[in-house]
Design a protein around this motif. Structure first.
Motif, short mmCIF file in Angstrom:
data_model
loop_
_atom_site.label_atom_id
_atom_site.label_comp_id
_atom_site.label_asym_id
_atom_site.label_seq_id
_atom_site.Cartn_x
_atom_site.Cartn_y
_atom_site.Cartn_z
N ARG A 74 -26.70 -70.50 4.73
CA ARG A 74 -28.08 -70.34 5.22
C ARG A 74 -28.08 -69.68 6.60
O ARG A 74 -28.94 -68.85 6.91
CB ARG A 74 -28.77 -71.70 5.29
N ASP A 77 -27.30 -66.05 6.25
CA ASP A 77 -28.43 -65.39 5.60
C ASP A 77 -29.65 -65.34 6.50
O ASP A 77 -30.69 -64.81 6.10
CB ASP A 77 -28.77 -66.13 4.30
N HIS A 79 -31.68 -67.65 7.29
CA HIS A 79 -32.82 -68.39 6.73
C HIS A 79 -33.61 -69.02 7.87
O HIS A 79 -33.02 -69.56 8.82
CB HIS A 79 -32.33 -69.46 5.76
N SER A 81 -35.12 -71.70 8.32
CA SER A 81 -34.83 -73.11 8.62
C SER A 81 -33.63 -73.27 9.55
O SER A 81 -33.49 -74.29 10.22
CB SER A 81 -34.58 -73.88 7.32
N TYR A 118 -32.92 -77.31 2.53
CA TYR A 118 -32.55 -75.94 2.15
C TYR A 118 -31.06 -75.80 1.89
O TYR A 118 -30.64 -75.04 1.01
CB TYR A 118 -33.02 -74.95 3.21
N ASP A 221 -38.59 -70.09 -0.04
CA ASP A 221 -38.22 -68.98 0.84
C ASP A 221 -39.38 -68.67 1.78
O ASP A 221 -40.03 -67.64 1.66
CB ASP A 221 -37.85 -67.75 0.01
N TYR A 227 -43.07 -71.84 7.68
CA TYR A 227 -42.10 -72.87 8.04
C TYR A 227 -42.49 -73.54 9.36
O TYR A 227 -42.37 -74.78 9.49
CB TYR A 227 -40.71 -72.26 8.15
#
Length: 251
Positions: A74, A77, A79, A81, A118, A221, A227
């Motif tokens: 994550r 990537d 992400h 979060s 996640y 996503d 978020y």
């Protein structure tokens, strides 16, 4: 790095690589302090999986390693979060409010729960959930037992652990149920629901079903706005669940 069997970490790697991969290598550092939690560190050219010796030699070693590999994925990537800081969320959620430092610190655990949701979307995509269910049930039962012992023991002093805080224990229960239900990994009559009911009764200010639903339905996503809104709602509800205290506050 540490005299423990490498098998669980290599086994977790093999499971992980069925569906995912990491661009950077991973170093495993075994820590001697049994109270240290398993966590991932991220650096320019590698990741570090920090784990206590007790955890590294437990029946959960492979699953804990797999969970941390998922966090690393994550992070690589980018992400949201794993990239959004908590300070911005606190400023948006609590403008003009005075909050006990203990509660503010626990807000970090809320953000960690969201990160874990996640990460475990990956973990449970490549590994069965049976050990995770047993682990979460055990953690909740232990927290409730410690709460009971604290309630019957001497009064006074500071509450230093999540287990000594009924609101945090209830939120932890909500997270556990949310994660399991998100992946259809628990049956309706499982004993973990009884433990969650006890945690709920011990913290009347916490709306456990609401927290469970918030964690369970986190968008797969999300963009930054979605978020951020989810974290702001979680932080605000958690702080609202605590009655005004006389402890030291932070603006």
């Amino acid at each position: 790095m540490g005299a423990v069997p490498a098998g669980p970490f290599l086994g977790a790697r093999d499971l992980f690589e069925y569906e995912y991969d990491l661009e950077k290598p991973v170093e495993v550092h075994v820590r001697e302090n049994p109270d240290e939690r398993t966590w991932a560190g991220h650096y320019d050219d590698h990741h570090v999986l920090n784990i206590s010796r007790r955890a590294a030699t437990s029946v959960m070693a492979r699953e804990l390693a797999l969970h941390e590999y998922a966090h690393m994925h994550r992070y690589e990537d980018a992400h949201v979060s794993h990239t959004m800081g908590l300070s911005e969320v606190l400023f948006l959620a609590l403008p003009g409010r005075r909050v006990e430092r203990r509660v503010l610190q626990q807000c970090e655990q809320l953000a960690n729960h969201a990160k874990d949701i996640y990460a475990d979307d990956i973990t449970l995509d490549v590994a069965p959930a049976d050990k995770l269910l047993t682990f979460l049930e055990s953690q909740l039962a232990t927290a409730l037992a410690e709460r009971s012992a604290a309630a019957s023991g001497p009064t006074g002093g500071s509450r230093l652990t999540a287990a000594a805080d009924p609101e945090m224990t209830a939120v932890n229960a909500a997270f556990a149920l949310a994660l399991l239900e998100r992946h259809d990994a628990v049956s309706e009559g499982h004993r973990i629901y009884e433990f969650a009911d006890l945690a709920d009764a011990d913290a009347p200010g916490v709306d456990l079903p609401w927290f469970k639903e918030q964690f369970r339905t986190l968008a797969r996503d999300p963009d930054e706005s979605v978020y951020r809104r989810a974290l702001v709602d979680l932080v605000r509800a958690f702080v609202d669940a605590h009655e005004t205290t006389t402890g030291p506050a932070a603006d």
